[in-house]
Design a protein around this motif. Structure first.
Motif, PDB file in Angstrom:
ATOM      1  N   LEU A  98       0.851  -1.176   0.074  1.00 15.20           N
ATOM      2  CA  LEU A  98      -0.182  -0.100  -0.234  1.00 15.20           C
ATOM      3  C   LEU A  98       1.189   1.132  -0.048  1.00 15.20           C
ATOM      4  O   LEU A  98       1.919   1.273   0.826  1.00 15.20           O
ATOM      5  N   VAL A  99       0.953   2.163  -0.946  1.00 21.99           N
ATOM      6  CA  VAL A  99       1.654   3.605  -1.657  1.00 21.99           C
ATOM      7  C   VAL A  99       1.052   4.119  -0.797  1.00 21.99           C
ATOM      8  O   VAL A  99       1.860   5.305  -0.059  1.00 21.99           O
ATOM      9  N   SER A 100      -0.565   4.618  -0.625  1.00 17.30           N
ATOM     10  CA  SER A 100      -0.881   5.841   0.257  1.00 17.30           C
ATOM     11  C   SER A 100      -2.806   4.978   0.518  1.00 17.30           C
ATOM     12  O   SER A 100      -2.956   4.119  -0.050  1.00 17.30           O
ATOM     13  N   GLY A 101      -3.249   5.941   1.481  1.00 20.55           N
ATOM     14  CA  GLY A 101      -4.384   5.540   2.106  1.00 20.55           C
ATOM     15  C   GLY A 101      -4.504   4.380   3.090  1.00 20.55           C
ATOM     16  O   GLY A 101      -3.072   4.090   4.076  1.00 20.55           O
ATOM     17  N   GLU A 102      -5.086   4.377   3.658  1.00 24.99           N
ATOM     18  CA  GLU A 102      -5.814   2.884   4.252  1.00 24.99           C
ATOM     19  C   GLU A 102      -6.856   1.920   4.385  1.00 24.99           C
ATOM     20  O   GLU A 102      -8.184   2.286   3.433  1.00 24.99           O
ATOM     21  N   THR A 114      -6.634  -5.174   7.513  1.00 27.50           N
ATOM     22  CA  THR A 114      -6.217  -3.557   7.614  1.00 27.50           C
ATOM     23  C   THR A 114      -4.731  -2.455   6.696  1.00 27.50           C
ATOM     24  O   THR A 114      -3.844  -3.403   7.803  1.00 27.50           O
ATOM     25  N   LEU A 115      -4.083  -2.857   6.034  1.00 29.49           N
ATOM     26  CA  LEU A 115      -3.647  -2.632   5.545  1.00 29.49           C
ATOM     27  C   LEU A 115      -2.994  -0.438   5.967  1.00 29.49           C
ATOM     28  O   LEU A 115      -4.218  -0.134   5.286  1.00 29.49           O
ATOM     29  N   LYS A 116      -2.037  -0.664   6.004  1.00 26.35           N
ATOM     30  CA  LYS A 116      -1.164   0.970   6.534  1.00 26.35           C
ATOM     31  C   LYS A 116      -0.545   1.449   4.875  1.00 26.35           C
ATOM     32  O   LYS A 116       0.107   0.063   4.498  1.00 26.35           O
ATOM     33  N   VAL A 117       0.090   1.913   4.935  1.00 26.48           N
ATOM     34  CA  VAL A 117       0.845   3.022   4.191  1.00 26.48           C
ATOM     35  C   VAL A 117       2.245   1.675   3.906  1.00 26.48           C
ATOM     36  O   VAL A 117       2.547   1.621   5.495  1.00 26.48           O
ATOM     37  N   GLY A 118       2.865   1.263   3.774  1.00 28.00           N
ATOM     38  CA  GLY A 118       4.498   0.588   3.609  1.00 28.00           C
ATOM     39  C   GLY A 118       3.829  -0.689   3.812  1.00 28.00           C
ATOM     40  O   GLY A 118       4.491  -1.863   3.812  1.00 28.00           O
ATOM     41  N   ASN A 119       2.668  -1.705   3.923  1.00 32.86           N
ATOM     42  CA  ASN A 119       2.194  -3.077   4.085  1.00 32.86           C
ATOM     43  C   ASN A 119       2.268  -3.473   3.343  1.00 32.86           C
ATOM     44  O   ASN A 119       1.920  -3.238   2.180  1.00 32.86           O
ATOM     45  N   TYR A 120       2.692  -4.638   3.014  1.00 36.61           N
ATOM     46  CA  TYR A 120       2.536  -5.714   2.027  1.00 36.61           C
ATOM     47  C   TYR A 120       1.290  -6.668   2.542  1.00 36.61           C
ATOM     48  O   TYR A 120       1.655  -7.141   3.713  1.00 36.61           O
ATOM     49  N   ALA A 131     -11.786  -5.975  -1.346  1.00 38.01           N
ATOM     50  CA  ALA A 131     -11.235  -4.836  -0.638  1.00 38.01           C
ATOM     51  C   ALA A 131     -11.814  -3.223  -0.488  1.00 38.01           C
ATOM     52  O   ALA A 131     -13.230  -2.721  -0.909  1.00 38.01           O
ATOM     53  N   LYS A 132     -11.875  -2.183   0.508  1.00 35.85           N
ATOM     54  CA  LYS A 132     -12.586  -0.916   1.094  1.00 35.85           C
ATOM     55  C   LYS A 132     -11.194  -0.212   1.269  1.00 35.85           C
ATOM     56  O   LYS A 132     -10.545  -0.052   2.599  1.00 35.85           O
ATOM     57  N   CYS A 133     -11.366   1.098   0.592  1.00 34.25           N
ATOM     58  CA  CYS A 133     -10.571   2.564   0.710  1.00 34.25           C
ATOM     59  C   CYS A 133     -11.147   2.660   2.209  1.00 34.25           C
ATOM     60  O   CYS A 133     -12.001   3.888   1.805  1.00 34.25           O
ATOM     61  N   ILE A 134     -10.976   3.124   2.885  1.00 35.38           N
ATOM     62  CA  ILE A 134     -11.137   3.310   4.528  1.00 35.38           C
ATOM     63  C   ILE A 134     -10.451   4.752   4.618  1.00 35.38           C
ATOM     64  O   ILE A 134     -11.481   5.823   5.656  1.00 35.38           O
ATOM     65  N   GLY A 136      -8.829   7.589   2.314  1.00 36.09           N
ATOM     66  CA  GLY A 136      -7.936   7.723   1.033  1.00 36.09           C
ATOM     67  C   GLY A 136      -7.780   8.987   0.169  1.00 36.09           C
ATOM     68  O   GLY A 136      -8.294   9.915   0.805  1.00 36.09           O
ATOM     69  N   PRO A 137      -7.241   8.716  -0.302  1.00 33.93           N
ATOM     70  CA  PRO A 137      -7.344   7.590  -2.026  1.00 33.93           C
ATOM     71  C   PRO A 137      -6.862   7.008  -1.678  1.00 33.93           C
ATOM     72  O   PRO A 137      -5.370   7.156  -1.525  1.00 33.93           O
ATOM     73  N   CYS A 138      -6.899   5.817  -2.083  1.00 37.41           N
ATOM     74  CA  CYS A 138      -5.581   4.414  -1.967  1.00 37.41           C
ATOM     75  C   CYS A 138      -5.253   3.499  -3.140  1.00 37.41           C
ATOM     76  O   CYS A 138      -6.100   3.459  -4.397  1.00 37.41           O
ATOM     77  N   ILE A 139      -4.031   3.897  -2.987  1.00 35.99           N
ATOM     78  CA  ILE A 139      -2.940   3.331  -4.218  1.00 35.99           C
ATOM     79  C   ILE A 139      -2.565   2.119  -3.823  1.00 35.99           C
ATOM     80  O   ILE A 139      -1.462   2.421  -2.767  1.00 35.99           O
ATOM     81  N   LEU A 140      -2.712   1.272  -4.522  1.00 35.11           N
ATOM     82  CA  LEU A 140      -1.819   0.427  -3.872  1.00 35.11           C
ATOM     83  C   LEU A 140      -0.959  -0.107  -5.416  1.00 35.11           C
ATOM     84  O   LEU A 140      -0.765  -0.123  -6.502  1.00 35.11           O
ATOM     85  N   PHE A 141       0.205  -0.200  -4.964  1.00 36.30           N
ATOM     86  CA  PHE A 141       1.177  -1.318  -6.145  1.00 36.30           C
ATOM     87  C   PHE A 141       1.262  -2.966  -5.797  1.00 36.30           C
ATOM     88  O   PHE A 141       0.933  -3.037  -4.785  1.00 36.30           O
ATOM     89  N   ILE A 142       0.927  -3.549  -7.190  1.00 33.72           N
ATOM     90  CA  ILE A 142       0.341  -4.686  -7.075  1.00 33.72           C
ATOM     91  C   ILE A 142       1.577  -5.223  -8.298  1.00 33.72           C
ATOM     92  O   ILE A 142       1.756  -4.806  -9.408  1.00 33.72           O
ATOM     93  N   ALA A 143       2.144  -6.357  -7.854  1.00 32.30           N
ATOM     94  CA  ALA A 143       3.368  -6.894  -8.930  1.00 32.30           C
ATOM     95  C   ALA A 143       2.824  -8.245  -9.165  1.00 32.30           C
ATOM     96  O   ALA A 143       2.424  -9.344  -8.113  1.00 32.30           O
ATOM     97  N   PHE A 144       1.971  -8.596 -10.909  1.00 34.38           N
ATOM     98  CA  PHE A 144       1.258  -9.780 -10.849  1.00 34.38           C
ATOM     99  C   PHE A 144       2.132 -10.579 -11.787  1.00 34.38           C
ATOM    100  O   PHE A 144       3.138 -10.695 -12.160  1.00 34.38           O
TER     101      PHE A 144
END
Length: 157
Positions: A98-102, A114-120, A131-134, A136-144
């Motif tokens: 998680l890059v921003s938000g919660e 619950t993911l906070k900024v920096g959580n893997y 998922a729900k952005c509680i 935000g905005p929530c930005i998630l880095f995703i590696a597929f």
């Protein structure tokens, strides 16, 4: 018996030679002329595209690296505050930070996290989740690992 022991000793030496001398060269990736890159989530030069239709209004995806139609690509996934991502699956496993938000994430049969900024977070392939952005905005880095996809899951009562 002595000849057999000498053969086994020679074989072991050959294997050790291969592991320490030859194998690292075989495992090294050819980087060719590829340049290193840096992407920042809140820069104006990030190209955001809309999410699939079943995702919430205001949802966007930015391709960071790779071709999303092929294996091993990275994206930013952005949703507005209070947006709810419906139940869905991916063919690929997801490795996320998680890059921003919660954000709250719930995988089928598991407790909400619950993911906070920096959580893997790791999401297994083909496992339904919401998922729900509680905050935000929530930005998630995703590696597929596999091509990027998302399929809505209809919960049957």
């Amino acid at each position: 018996m002595k000849a057999e022991n000498e053969f086994m000793t020679s074989l072991k030496v050959a294997i050790v030679f291969f592991l320490f001398i030859a194998a690292p060269g075989l495992m090294a990736q050819d980087t060719g002329n590829e340049n290193a890159i840096v992407k920042v989530h809140d820069r104006k030069d990030i190209e955001w595209s809309p999410c699939p239709d079943f995702m919430p209004q205001g949802c966007n995806i930015a391709v960071l690296h790779g071709d999303p139609s092929k294996k091993n690509s990275d994206i930013f996934f952005r949703i507005p505050e209070n947006a709810m991502v419906p139940n869905h699956t991916h063919t690929s496993a997801e490795r996320m930070v998680l890059v921003s938000g919660e954000m709250q994430v719930t995988y089928e049969g598991e407790d909400t996290q619950t993911l906070k900024v920096g959580n893997y977070a790791y999401g297994p392939p083909n496992k339904a989740h919401t998922a729900k952005c509680i905050q935000g905005p929530c930005i998630l880095f995703i590696a597929f690992e596999e091509p990027v996809d998302a399929f809505p899951v209809v919960v049957k009562n």
